[in-house]
Design a protein around this motif. Structure first.
Motif, PDB file in Angstrom:
ATOM      1  N   GLU A 254      30.804  39.895  38.831  1.00  0.00           N
ATOM      2  CA  GLU A 254      29.585  40.694  38.894  1.00  0.00           C
ATOM      3  C   GLU A 254      28.415  39.842  39.387  1.00  0.00           C
ATOM      4  OE1 GLU A 254      31.565  40.477  36.333  1.00  0.00           O
ATOM      5  OE2 GLU A 254      32.401  42.493  36.040  1.00  0.00           O
ATOM      6  N   THR A 255      28.356  38.579  38.910  1.00  0.00           N
ATOM      7  CA  THR A 255      27.292  37.667  39.338  1.00  0.00           C
ATOM      8  C   THR A 255      27.406  37.352  40.824  1.00  0.00           C
ATOM      9  OG1 THR A 255      27.189  36.672  37.136  1.00  0.00           O
ATOM     10  CG2 THR A 255      26.282  35.380  38.951  1.00  0.00           C
ATOM     11  N   ILE A 256      28.629  37.105  41.272  1.00  0.00           N
ATOM     12  CA  ILE A 256      28.838  36.786  42.687  1.00  0.00           C
ATOM     13  C   ILE A 256      28.537  38.006  43.546  1.00  0.00           C
ATOM     14  CG2 ILE A 256      30.556  36.057  44.392  1.00  0.00           C
ATOM     15  CD1 ILE A 256      31.961  34.600  42.002  1.00  0.00           C
ATOM     16  N   ALA A 257      28.944  39.183  43.088  1.00  0.00           N
ATOM     17  CA  ALA A 257      28.700  40.405  43.858  1.00  0.00           C
ATOM     18  C   ALA A 257      27.208  40.680  44.007  1.00  0.00           C
ATOM     19  CB  ALA A 257      29.401  41.586  43.191  1.00  0.00           C
ATOM     20  N   ARG A 258      26.435  40.405  42.950  1.00  0.00           N
ATOM     21  CA  ARG A 258      24.985  40.606  43.053  1.00  0.00           C
ATOM     22  C   ARG A 258      24.378  39.678  44.097  1.00  0.00           C
ATOM     23  NH1 ARG A 258      25.280  41.304  37.375  1.00  0.00           N
ATOM     24  NH2 ARG A 258      24.776  39.093  37.018  1.00  0.00           N
ATOM     25  N   ALA A 259      24.925  38.454  44.195  1.00  0.00           N
ATOM     26  CA  ALA A 259      24.429  37.504  45.203  1.00  0.00           C
ATOM     27  C   ALA A 259      24.858  37.915  46.606  1.00  0.00           C
ATOM     28  CB  ALA A 259      24.927  36.098  44.887  1.00  0.00           C
ATOM     29  N   ASP A 260      25.959  38.669  46.703  1.00  0.00           N
ATOM     30  CA  ASP A 260      26.483  39.208  47.973  1.00  0.00           C
ATOM     31  C   ASP A 260      26.519  38.148  49.078  1.00  0.00           C
ATOM     32  OD1 ASP A 260      27.653  41.230  49.430  1.00  0.00           O
ATOM     33  OD2 ASP A 260      25.742  41.976  50.202  1.00  0.00           O
ATOM     34  N   PRO A 261      27.363  37.121  48.932  1.00  0.00           N
ATOM     35  CA  PRO A 261      27.414  36.049  49.948  1.00  0.00           C
ATOM     36  C   PRO A 261      27.832  36.567  51.318  1.00  0.00           C
ATOM     37  CG  PRO A 261      29.311  35.944  48.474  1.00  0.00           C
ATOM     38  CD  PRO A 261      28.364  36.932  47.869  1.00  0.00           C
ATOM     39  N   SER A 262      27.322  35.924  52.345  1.00  0.00           N
ATOM     40  CA  SER A 262      27.659  36.304  53.719  1.00  0.00           C
ATOM     41  C   SER A 262      29.120  36.015  54.032  1.00  0.00           C
ATOM     42  CB  SER A 262      26.769  35.533  54.711  1.00  0.00           C
ATOM     43  OG  SER A 262      25.401  35.649  54.391  1.00  0.00           O
ATOM     44  N   VAL A 263      29.648  34.954  53.434  1.00  0.00           N
ATOM     45  CA  VAL A 263      31.027  34.522  53.671  1.00  0.00           C
ATOM     46  C   VAL A 263      31.672  34.189  52.332  1.00  0.00           C
ATOM     47  CG1 VAL A 263      32.508  32.777  54.760  1.00  0.00           C
ATOM     48  CG2 VAL A 263      30.453  33.553  55.926  1.00  0.00           C
ATOM     49  N   ILE A 264      32.943  34.518  52.186  1.00  0.00           N
ATOM     50  CA  ILE A 264      33.715  34.087  51.021  1.00  0.00           C
ATOM     51  C   ILE A 264      34.798  33.137  51.527  1.00  0.00           C
ATOM     52  CG2 ILE A 264      35.251  34.776  49.152  1.00  0.00           C
ATOM     53  CD1 ILE A 264      33.799  37.444  49.077  1.00  0.00           C
ATOM     54  N   VAL A 265      34.863  31.965  50.937  1.00  0.00           N
ATOM     55  CA  VAL A 265      35.869  30.967  51.294  1.00  0.00           C
ATOM     56  C   VAL A 265      36.896  30.911  50.167  1.00  0.00           C
ATOM     57  CG1 VAL A 265      36.277  28.555  51.932  1.00  0.00           C
ATOM     58  CG2 VAL A 265      34.086  29.650  52.494  1.00  0.00           C
ATOM     59  N   ILE A 266      38.175  31.039  50.501  1.00  0.00           N
ATOM     60  CA  ILE A 266      39.218  30.985  49.477  1.00  0.00           C
ATOM     61  C   ILE A 266      40.201  29.872  49.782  1.00  0.00           C
ATOM     62  CG2 ILE A 266      38.988  33.442  48.934  1.00  0.00           C
ATOM     63  CD1 ILE A 266      41.560  33.965  50.455  1.00  0.00           C
ATOM     64  N   ALA A 267      40.692  29.258  48.717  1.00  0.00           N
ATOM     65  CA  ALA A 267      41.609  28.125  48.864  1.00  0.00           C
ATOM     66  C   ALA A 267      43.038  28.592  49.060  1.00  0.00           C
ATOM     67  CB  ALA A 267      41.526  27.223  47.636  1.00  0.00           C
ATOM     68  N   ARG A 268      43.699  27.949  50.005  1.00  0.00           N
ATOM     69  CA  ARG A 268      45.140  28.148  50.222  1.00  0.00           C
ATOM     70  C   ARG A 268      45.846  26.893  49.727  1.00  0.00           C
ATOM     71  NH1 ARG A 268      46.133  29.276  56.076  1.00  0.00           N
ATOM     72  NH2 ARG A 268      45.078  27.260  56.252  1.00  0.00           N
ATOM     73  N   MET A 269      46.838  27.071  48.884  1.00  0.00           N
ATOM     74  CA  MET A 269      47.568  25.905  48.384  1.00  0.00           C
ATOM     75  C   MET A 269      49.031  26.235  48.143  1.00  0.00           C
ATOM     76  SD  MET A 269      45.967  25.669  44.512  1.00  0.00           S
ATOM     77  CE  MET A 269      44.373  26.422  44.880  1.00  0.00           C
ATOM     78  N   ASP A 270      49.845  25.188  48.100  1.00  0.00           N
ATOM     79  CA  ASP A 270      51.264  25.341  47.788  1.00  0.00           C
ATOM     80  C   ASP A 270      51.499  25.188  46.292  1.00  0.00           C
ATOM     81  OD1 ASP A 270      52.386  25.530  50.557  1.00  0.00           O
ATOM     82  OD2 ASP A 270      51.341  23.623  50.733  1.00  0.00           O
ATOM     83  N   ARG A 271      50.531  24.623  45.590  1.00  0.00           N
ATOM     84  CA  ARG A 271      50.614  24.528  44.138  1.00  0.00           C
ATOM     85  C   ARG A 271      50.680  25.926  43.538  1.00  0.00           C
ATOM     86  NH1 ARG A 271      45.493  23.074  40.370  1.00  0.00           N
ATOM     87  NH2 ARG A 271      45.207  25.320  40.696  1.00  0.00           N
TER      88      ARG A 271
END
Length: 333
Positions: A254-271
């Motif tokens: 909810e906090t992140i959605a209120r900030a409404d970032p222009s870009v979301i970066v997500i981690a890709r991992m094999d772990r």
């Protein structure tokens, strides 16, 4: 031949530019601890992908007896080296498994692996066996690893700590020329990608960086305001919407959605410690959850997928900057 080795060979081709060989015994200061090496180490055991790939880039695979703690597959240019070095554990190795290799040097990327509350062991435990245990300065300088799950930054991450790590490990292994060439290459690439991002002229663009979640129903682990991903965002002219000084605080959607970032970066991992380690699970969640699905970045598919190791203090950090800059192109279209 990989690009790092090739760069190092060019550097060594000019005798006037060659560094003096390491004189042993060598003593270095590592996060307030004096480490002494009587000779060039053999049977090196590296705990962490960052330190492992630095050693590979320095041409030291033949002196390595084991590695542990991996987030992604090894860089393609180091596949041959990696095949020759035993992987003790994909995640955290035991103290016994490490010392069984009779290592002359144990470098790690995280103080929580080897430190006051080291999950593998303490510095004292290794020192009692005459084994120098080294922590990358990026994880102990300007940081308190006893506060917060992954530590809390007391000062913003400084890329100089990565250069210091490479320099120190190169001195320990008597590979200074390869270290100098590696740092020069990474610095040149950093300069180029920062200039590219500046030319995009994207005022007040913002981002949020999602590493993982203990459970998809729980608050996610997001990049804090002074850590490595925050440094990456700042270098490219992006504002981190997370303001916590913790390295990877949990922050409600909810906090992140209120900030409404222009870009979301997500981690890709094999772990695979958590379901959200799978980047495809992250993508499904972002698009299906009623809160995250309303964010502009999700609706407009402004999601950048980045190797987890590119979010660490490693030679992949510059790779991460380059991939992130490519993702920023979407903001100008």
């Amino acid at each position: 031949m990989n690009r790092f080795t090739l760069t190092a060979l060019f550097a060594m081709a000019a005798p006037a530019a060659m560094a003096a060989p390491t004189e042993y015994p060598l003593t270095i200061d590592n996060c307030g601890h004096a480490l002494t090496f009587s000779a060039r180490p053999d049977n090196v055991v590296s705990i962490g992908q960052a330190t492992t790939e630095i050693l590979y880039a320095l041409g030291q695979a033949d002196r390595m007896a084991g590695t542990a703690l991996w987030f992604n597959a090894v860089l393609p240019e180091f596949e041959d080296e990696n095949e020759r070095v035993e992987r003790i554990s994909d995640n955290m190795p035991s103290f016994e498994a490490v010392v069984a290799k009779r290592p002359g040097f144990v470098p790690t990327m995280f103080e929580w692996m080897i430190g006051e509350q080291g999950a593998v062991g303490t510095r004292e435990q290794f020192a009692d066996l005459g084994i120098p245990a080294y922590v990358m300065p990026a994880d102990c300088e300007g940081k308190d690893n006893l506060v917060g799950a992954d530590g809390t930054r007391l000062a913003p991450f400084d890329i100089q700590t990565v250069w210091d790590s490479i320099n120190q490990m190169a001195r320990v292994m008597d590979a200074q020329d390869a270290g100098d060439a590696l740092i020069a290459d990474l610095k040149a690439r950093e300069t180029a990608v920062v200039e590219r991002a500046a030319a995009m002229n994207l005022p007040d663009s913002s981002a949020a960086v999602w590493f993982s979640s203990a459970d998809l129903e729980l608050d996610p682990y997001m990049a804090g305001a002074m850590g490595i991903p925050a440094w990456m965002l700042e270098r490219l002219g992006l504002r981190n919407v997370v303001t916590s000084d913790e390295e990877w605080p949990t922050v409600g959607w909810e906090t992140i959605a209120r900030a409404d970032p222009s870009v979301i970066v997500i981690a890709r991992m094999d772990r695979r410690r958590f379901p959200a380690d799978d980047f495809e699970e992250k993508l499904r969640f972002l698009k299906s959850d009623p809160v995250t699905g309303q964010m502009t970045a999700v609706k407009e598919n402004r999601i950048v997928i980045l190797d987890a190791e590119a979010m660490h203090a490693s030679i992949r950090l510059i790779d991460g900057l380059e991939v992130l800059a490519e993702g920023m192109d979407r903001l100008s279209k």
